[in-house]
Design an enzyme around this catalytic site. Structure first.
Site, PDB file in Angstrom:
ATOM      1  N   LYS A  13     -47.104   1.559  10.845  1.00  9.92           N
ATOM      2  CA  LYS A  13     -45.641   1.080  10.948  1.00  9.92           C
ATOM      3  C   LYS A  13     -44.776   2.349  10.759  1.00  9.92           C
ATOM      4  O   LYS A  13     -43.892   2.299  11.726  1.00  9.92           O
ATOM      5  CB  LYS A  13     -45.525   0.158   9.833  1.00  9.92           C
ATOM      6  CG  LYS A  13     -45.934  -1.081   9.705  1.00  9.92           C
ATOM      7  CD  LYS A  13     -45.263  -1.890   8.395  1.00  9.92           C
ATOM      8  CE  LYS A  13     -45.264  -1.345   7.003  1.00  9.92           C
ATOM      9  NZ  LYS A  13     -46.661  -1.257   6.501  1.00  9.92           N
ATOM     10  N   ARG A  88     -41.572  -8.516   3.020  1.00  8.46           N
ATOM     11  CA  ARG A  88     -43.090  -8.598   2.957  1.00  8.46           C
ATOM     12  C   ARG A  88     -43.572  -9.917   2.392  1.00  8.46           C
ATOM     13  O   ARG A  88     -44.593 -10.081   1.891  1.00  8.46           O
ATOM     14  CB  ARG A  88     -43.395  -7.560   2.095  1.00  8.46           C
ATOM     15  CG  ARG A  88     -44.128  -6.319   2.542  1.00  8.46           C
ATOM     16  CD  ARG A  88     -44.231  -5.356   1.369  1.00  8.46           C
ATOM     17  NE  ARG A  88     -45.257  -4.346   1.599  1.00  8.46           N
ATOM     18  CZ  ARG A  88     -45.137  -3.147   1.993  1.00  8.46           C
ATOM     19  NH1 ARG A  88     -43.788  -2.777   2.393  1.00  8.46           N
ATOM     20  NH2 ARG A  88     -46.151  -2.489   2.299  1.00  8.46           N
ATOM     21  N   ARG A 127     -54.859   9.536   4.698  1.00  2.00           N
ATOM     22  CA  ARG A 127     -53.309   9.818   5.041  1.00  2.00           C
ATOM     23  C   ARG A 127     -53.023  10.715   3.792  1.00  2.00           C
ATOM     24  O   ARG A 127     -53.043  10.796   2.486  1.00  2.00           O
ATOM     25  CB  ARG A 127     -52.661   8.336   4.853  1.00  2.00           C
ATOM     26  CG  ARG A 127     -51.162   8.510   4.890  1.00  2.00           C
ATOM     27  CD  ARG A 127     -50.378   7.362   5.251  1.00  2.00           C
ATOM     28  NE  ARG A 127     -50.549   6.205   4.161  1.00  2.00           N
ATOM     29  CZ  ARG A 127     -50.010   4.972   4.275  1.00  2.00           C
ATOM     30  NH1 ARG A 127     -49.392   4.692   5.432  1.00  2.00           N
ATOM     31  NH2 ARG A 127     -50.137   4.147   3.295  1.00  2.00           N
ATOM     32  N   ARG A 160     -50.559   9.935  -1.561  1.00  2.00           N
ATOM     33  CA  ARG A 160     -49.816   8.984  -2.529  1.00  2.00           C
ATOM     34  C   ARG A 160     -50.978   8.425  -3.266  1.00  2.00           C
ATOM     35  O   ARG A 160     -51.832   7.913  -2.952  1.00  2.00           O
ATOM     36  CB  ARG A 160     -49.250   7.838  -1.592  1.00  2.00           C
ATOM     37  CG  ARG A 160     -47.970   8.065  -1.033  1.00  2.00           C
ATOM     38  CD  ARG A 160     -47.567   7.452   0.150  1.00  2.00           C
ATOM     39  NE  ARG A 160     -47.818   5.875  -0.056  1.00  2.00           N
ATOM     40  CZ  ARG A 160     -47.680   5.001   0.669  1.00  2.00           C
ATOM     41  NH1 ARG A 160     -46.948   5.149   1.911  1.00  2.00           N
ATOM     42  NH2 ARG A 160     -47.640   3.490   0.444  1.00  2.00           N
ATOM     43  N   ARG A 171     -53.804  -3.572  -2.152  1.00  2.00           N
ATOM     44  CA  ARG A 171     -52.738  -3.592  -1.285  1.00  2.00           C
ATOM     45  C   ARG A 171     -52.994  -4.751   0.023  1.00  2.00           C
ATOM     46  O   ARG A 171     -52.206  -5.299   0.435  1.00  2.00           O
ATOM     47  CB  ARG A 171     -52.109  -2.265  -0.736  1.00  2.00           C
ATOM     48  CG  ARG A 171     -51.522  -1.477  -1.884  1.00  2.00           C
ATOM     49  CD  ARG A 171     -51.333  -0.040  -1.406  1.00  2.00           C
ATOM     50  NE  ARG A 171     -50.651   0.164  -0.261  1.00  2.00           N
ATOM     51  CZ  ARG A 171     -51.000   1.457   0.348  1.00  2.00           C
ATOM     52  NH1 ARG A 171     -51.949   2.294  -0.194  1.00  2.00           N
ATOM     53  NH2 ARG A 171     -50.299   1.514   1.296  1.00  2.00           N
TER      54      ARG A 171
HETATM   55  P1  ADP Z   1     -47.645   0.710   3.014  1.00  2.00           P
HETATM   56  O1  ADP Z   1     -46.982   0.099   4.425  1.00  2.00           O
HETATM   57  O2  ADP Z   1     -48.467   1.756   3.625  1.00  2.00           O
HETATM   58  O3  ADP Z   1     -48.408  -0.206   2.050  1.00  2.00           O
HETATM   59  P2  ADP Z   1     -45.016   1.259   1.932  1.00  2.00           P
HETATM   60  O4  ADP Z   1     -44.428   2.474   1.729  1.00  2.00           O
HETATM   61  O5  ADP Z   1     -44.106   0.392   2.890  1.00  2.00           O
HETATM   62  O6  ADP Z   1     -46.593   1.306   2.313  1.00  2.00           O
HETATM   63  O7  ADP Z   1     -44.654   0.517   0.645  1.00  2.00           O
HETATM   64  C1  ADP Z   1     -45.518   1.051  -0.547  1.00  2.00           C
HETATM   65  C2  ADP Z   1     -45.469   0.166  -1.731  1.00  2.00           C
HETATM   66  O8  ADP Z   1     -44.055  -0.142  -2.321  1.00  2.00           O
HETATM   67  C3  ADP Z   1     -45.799  -1.338  -1.481  1.00  2.00           C
HETATM   68  O9  ADP Z   1     -47.439  -1.429  -1.746  1.00  2.00           O
HETATM   69  C4  ADP Z   1     -44.985  -2.223  -2.623  1.00  2.00           C
HETATM   70  O10 ADP Z   1     -45.656  -2.059  -3.784  1.00  2.00           O
HETATM   71  C5  ADP Z   1     -43.661  -1.519  -2.567  1.00  2.00           C
HETATM   72  N1  ADP Z   1     -42.889  -2.312  -1.467  1.00  2.00           N
HETATM   73  C6  ADP Z   1     -42.350  -1.744  -0.385  1.00  2.00           C
HETATM   74  N2  ADP Z   1     -41.699  -2.367   0.061  1.00  2.00           N
HETATM   75  C7  ADP Z   1     -41.557  -3.775  -0.333  1.00  2.00           C
HETATM   76  C8  ADP Z   1     -40.883  -4.914  -0.133  1.00  2.00           C
HETATM   77  N3  ADP Z   1     -40.184  -5.427   0.873  1.00  2.00           N
HETATM   78  N4  ADP Z   1     -41.218  -6.063  -1.274  1.00  2.00           N
HETATM   79  C9  ADP Z   1     -41.940  -5.580  -2.388  1.00  2.00           C
HETATM   80  N5  ADP Z   1     -42.558  -4.193  -2.594  1.00  2.00           N
HETATM   81  C10 ADP Z   1     -42.332  -3.381  -1.516  1.00  2.00           C
END
Ligand code: ADP
Ligand code: ZN
Length: 218
Positions: A13, A88, A127, A160, A171
């Site tokens: 993404k 999400r 990653r 990370r 996740r």
């Molecule tokens: P990825 O898409 O690789 O899982 P992100 O960088 O988008 O990673 O998000 C990392 C973490 O941040 C998620 O696993 C979650 O815990 C939190 N997070 C990000 N965006 C949201 C959201 N819209 N609602 C709730 N938690 C979020």
């Protein structure tokens, strides 16, 4: 143009969003990046968010929604944006609809990035991200020129905490339970544009651009 980019963790993404924001001159709003900046800065939001993120859980809707509402009210969002990592959950998607309705606007398209599960696990394990600019690398598919150093800004490249294998499983579960239902939510609105990212990002981005053209958005 207002876009959402949806996909499992590690589906690419962020990489696709980075290319598309340049192409169409959009603000790039990554909730993950905003949380990580808050964690680094030790803000109250960061401290609270970290306890969920490290377990592979979602940060509660209330915190996330108000953070995004605040971000969308900033000037650089007026010309259009790409939301990366938000919504999400169905509750977040409904809150977003309400926020936008108040401003008399709506999301134009939802980019759905598709990658097989096995492939995702391989990619996430390798990653690495830049601490300074957020650029994403992979020790196997896309290594940095100098180990541990960002090609773009010279920043430190690290793994990370939530990319460790134990957390990746959690996740993915969270994704299928909470986020996958959004595909159906937006399909009903007829605004999904799909990109297959099993091969390489170029193919995926080409498909997305074609899909946006077919909808008359670009
Ligand atoms: P990825 O898409 O690789 O899982 P992100 O960088 O988008 O990673 O998000 C990392 C973490 O941040 C998620 O696993 C979650 O815990 C939190 N997070 C990000 N965006 C949201 C959201 N819209 N609602 C709730 N938690 C979020
Ligand atoms: Zn960098």
């Amino acid at each position: 143009m207002k876009l959402i980019i949806l996909g499992a963790p590690g589906s690419g993404k962020g990489t696709s969003a980075t290319v598309l924001r340049e192409e169409y001159n959009l603000a790039h709003i990554s909730t993950g990046d905003i949380f990580r900046a808050n964690i680094k800065g030790n803000t109250p939001l960061g401290i609270e968010a970290k306890s969920y993120i490290d377990k592979g859980l979602l940060v509660p809707d209330s915190l996330t929604i108000s953070m995004v509402e605040d971000r969308l009210s900033q000037d650089d969002c007026k010309a259009g944006y790409i939301l990366d990592g938000f919504p999400r959950t169905i509750a977040q998607a409904e809150a977003l609809d309400e926020m936008l309705a108040k401003q008399n606007t709506k999301i134009d398209a939802v980019l759905s990035i598709v990658v097989d599960d096995e492939e995702i696990k391989n990619r996430v394990a390798g990653r690495r991200v830049c601490e300074k600019c957020g650029a994403s690398y992979n020790v196997v598919f896309k290594p940095t020129k100098v180990e541990g150093v960002c090609d773009l800004c010279g920043g430190v490249v690290y793994q990370r905490e939530d990319d460790k294998p134990e957390t990746v499983e959690a996740r993915l579960k969270t994704y299928y339970k909470n986020t996958q239902p959004l595909i159906d939510f937006y399909n009903k609105k007829g605004i999904i544009v799909e990109g297959d990212n099993n091969k390489n990002p170029e193919v995926c981005i080409e498909q997305i651009k074609e899909g946006l053209k077919a909808k008359g958005l670009v």
